[in-house]
Design an enzyme around this catalytic site. Sequence first.
Site, PDB file in Angstrom:
ATOM      1  N   LYS A 170      10.394 -56.809   7.655  1.00 45.71           N
ATOM      2  CA  LYS A 170      11.471 -57.018   6.680  1.00 45.71           C
ATOM      3  C   LYS A 170      10.895 -56.791   5.288  1.00 45.71           C
ATOM      4  O   LYS A 170      10.013 -57.518   4.835  1.00 45.71           O
ATOM      5  CB  LYS A 170      12.037 -58.438   6.749  1.00 45.71           C
ATOM      6  CG  LYS A 170      12.800 -58.769   8.016  1.00 45.71           C
ATOM      7  CD  LYS A 170      11.957 -59.491   8.998  1.00 45.71           C
ATOM      8  CE  LYS A 170      12.810 -59.947  10.194  1.00 45.71           C
ATOM      9  NZ  LYS A 170      11.989 -60.361  11.333  1.00 45.71           N
ATOM     10  N   ASP A 182      13.093 -49.889  -7.310  1.00 47.10           N
ATOM     11  CA  ASP A 182      12.471 -49.113  -8.393  1.00 47.10           C
ATOM     12  C   ASP A 182      10.949 -49.142  -8.342  1.00 47.10           C
ATOM     13  O   ASP A 182      10.277 -48.955  -9.364  1.00 47.10           O
ATOM     14  CB  ASP A 182      12.950 -49.614  -9.759  1.00 47.10           C
ATOM     15  CG  ASP A 182      14.363 -49.149 -10.084  1.00 47.10           C
ATOM     16  OD1 ASP A 182      14.891 -48.302  -9.331  1.00 47.10           O
ATOM     17  OD2 ASP A 182      14.947 -49.625 -11.075  1.00 47.10           O
ATOM     18  N   ASP A 196      -5.075 -75.136   3.941  1.00 43.80           N
ATOM     19  CA  ASP A 196      -5.720 -76.045   2.980  1.00 43.80           C
ATOM     20  C   ASP A 196      -4.870 -76.272   1.734  1.00 43.80           C
ATOM     21  O   ASP A 196      -5.395 -76.602   0.677  1.00 43.80           O
ATOM     22  CB  ASP A 196      -7.103 -75.523   2.580  1.00 43.80           C
ATOM     23  CG  ASP A 196      -8.080 -75.528   3.749  1.00 43.80           C
ATOM     24  OD1 ASP A 196      -7.852 -76.290   4.707  1.00 43.80           O
ATOM     25  OD2 ASP A 196      -9.058 -74.754   3.703  1.00 43.80           O
ATOM     26  N   LYS A 255       8.768 -67.900   8.890  1.00 45.26           N
ATOM     27  CA  LYS A 255       7.459 -67.615   9.465  1.00 45.26           C
ATOM     28  C   LYS A 255       6.428 -67.823   8.361  1.00 45.26           C
ATOM     29  O   LYS A 255       6.224 -66.951   7.513  1.00 45.26           O
ATOM     30  CB  LYS A 255       7.376 -66.172   9.986  1.00 45.26           C
ATOM     31  CG  LYS A 255       8.473 -65.801  11.021  1.00 45.26           C
ATOM     32  CD  LYS A 255       9.591 -65.076  10.383  1.00 45.26           C
ATOM     33  CE  LYS A 255      10.493 -64.328  11.346  1.00 45.26           C
ATOM     34  NZ  LYS A 255      10.945 -64.993  12.538  1.00 45.26           N
ATOM     35  N   HIS A 288       9.777 -55.091  13.681  1.00 44.63           N
ATOM     36  CA  HIS A 288      10.263 -56.408  13.281  1.00 44.63           C
ATOM     37  C   HIS A 288      10.100 -56.655  11.781  1.00 44.63           C
ATOM     38  O   HIS A 288      10.458 -57.726  11.275  1.00 44.63           O
ATOM     39  CB  HIS A 288       9.503 -57.474  14.089  1.00 44.63           C
ATOM     40  CG  HIS A 288      10.138 -58.812  14.109  1.00 44.63           C
ATOM     41  ND1 HIS A 288       9.479 -59.951  13.715  1.00 44.63           N
ATOM     42  CD2 HIS A 288      11.391 -59.216  14.480  1.00 44.63           C
ATOM     43  CE1 HIS A 288      10.276 -60.991  13.843  1.00 44.63           C
ATOM     44  NE2 HIS A 288      11.442 -60.581  14.305  1.00 44.63           N
ATOM     45  N   HIS A 328      13.923 -70.260  11.212  1.00 42.55           N
ATOM     46  CA  HIS A 328      13.557 -68.851  11.343  1.00 42.55           C
ATOM     47  C   HIS A 328      12.394 -68.474  10.430  1.00 42.55           C
ATOM     48  O   HIS A 328      11.875 -67.367  10.506  1.00 42.55           O
ATOM     49  CB  HIS A 328      14.761 -67.955  11.030  1.00 42.55           C
ATOM     50  CG  HIS A 328      14.584 -66.531  11.452  1.00 42.55           C
ATOM     51  ND1 HIS A 328      14.229 -65.534  10.567  1.00 42.55           N
ATOM     52  CD2 HIS A 328      14.688 -65.930  12.668  1.00 42.55           C
ATOM     53  CE1 HIS A 328      14.144 -64.386  11.217  1.00 42.55           C
ATOM     54  NE2 HIS A 328      14.403 -64.597  12.487  1.00 42.55           N
TER      55      HIS A 328
END
Length: 539
Positions: free
Chosen positions: A187, A192, A437, A432, A185, A430
């Site tokens: 991403k 470079d 704090d 996450k 899952h 979508h």
Amino acid sequence: MMGWLSYMRANRRGSLFLVSVLLVFLTACTSLPPASVQPPSSAIAASTDTALGRAAAAAMVAASAPEGQSGFRPIPQASVALDARLTLIKRAQSSLDLQYYLLGNDEVGHLVLRELRDAANRGVRVRLLIDDFYTTGMDRLLLGLAAHPNVEVRLFNPFGPGRVSTGGRLLSLASDFKRLNHRMHNKLFVADGAIVVAGGRNLADGYFLRDQGANFIDFDVLAVGPIVPRLTDIFDLYWNSPLVRDIETVARITESPADLREAFEAETAAYARRAMSPPPALDSYGVPTVGNEIDANLPHLIWAPATAYADGAGKALDGDRTGRAMQSAAYHNLETFQTARSEVMLFSPYFVPGEPGMKRLQVARDHNVTVRIVTNSMASTDEPLAALAYERYRVPMLKMGVELYELSEQELRKEDDMRHYFGSSRAQLHAKLGIIDRKTLIIGSTNLDQRSVTTNTELAVTIHSPELAQRTLKWFNSENPGDARGVYKLRLSDDGKKLQWIALHGERGSELVDEEPEVDRWLRFKLFLMSTFVPEDWL
């Protein structure tokens, strides 16, 4: 995305086919293809011989960044996020490493593939690692990219010979569920060895406001500095994993490399002819485009200490379930949440805490830590079964004193800027994110559900920066609880027996709703029936 449940809902005919042939499947059609013998491949380190390397190095010098700190740019806007990736591909001179759960067979997916092809033709080494779950019908396209010099395309935990059709994949899934239910899952985008982009977005239309039906509210960060080699090390661990296969060892090759390259050009050219709207000159924070920022040596980065961690590639296939859970990205996130002294704010498209998560929430409330959770409602989610599982926990969480906010399509459209942003498409959360704090930001691929803990591999970055945390809250209009827009705040009725929904309208006051808004009761009934067969660990 929830993986196989989405796949089966989207392919109902294939599901019927599965039922009809389930008794006659052949194990030979499901086994992991044999690995080709290849030496390990490693990331190319950042160098001032490249323009991106020089910009990243100059940014560190100009900022007088303390040792060990990395520079970050938040990227909430979809057009800026797409432009950032395309700009980095166009300007790369030595290497491009991309690791994604989903590469769309759509406009954005084809655009990225063409740009990768062009970079390879300039002499840039391209390594593309894609999870194999959503690649149905894309073998020829990916083989076409891999047929170019300087390009390697690999698939994570691929399907076997049955991969060529929806029915074949469903058959494989049924007969080899434990292996094929385990998905990558993550991403991650690295240019470079000097600049990375990490966050929640996949490479498909819906993540960049280019889908006609539904688009996602998401969040990325661009980063330079010491965090980059840590992330490239993570990429290498996956790239060299025994669960990864070269596309050529998995897909059926019936054409010459020249023919595959020609087919690649023809298939992607249709999208290439479409006009792309340029990103705004200044983003929502007043920062210029990524290209202009690179030219100026990235002067607007936020510098802060950060760490990155990811699951092992074989997470769900290892024997020690407890041990692997304690080494997971989700576990590290929870450990960070436990450091909270006053507030934890969580954004997740799916929220299925399970018994362990509920215990941690209770501990936080016992220590007077405010917990605020923003997630999709049943009406806005792309995974209704996950939303149904979440609903089981709403009353217990509210009784703990947890604050719950659910995205509302109707409420979102009452805001002029949101109507313009999404047009006629549906909006779905979508992102996450975890904010502790208002000083620490956690961003990555990890959903707050059971799949992220036990089954899918995940990637997360923890950044200790009050400024970055505040900018994130500002984008989501969440600096103060009463400022939230496009959501319903949930509460218990005075007798504590039923839920109520409050639409927050800022200076215009609020509106109380006693019945769950925007609910499709027929969908809910079907989901109830399905949920009796779907364990919570699969959600």
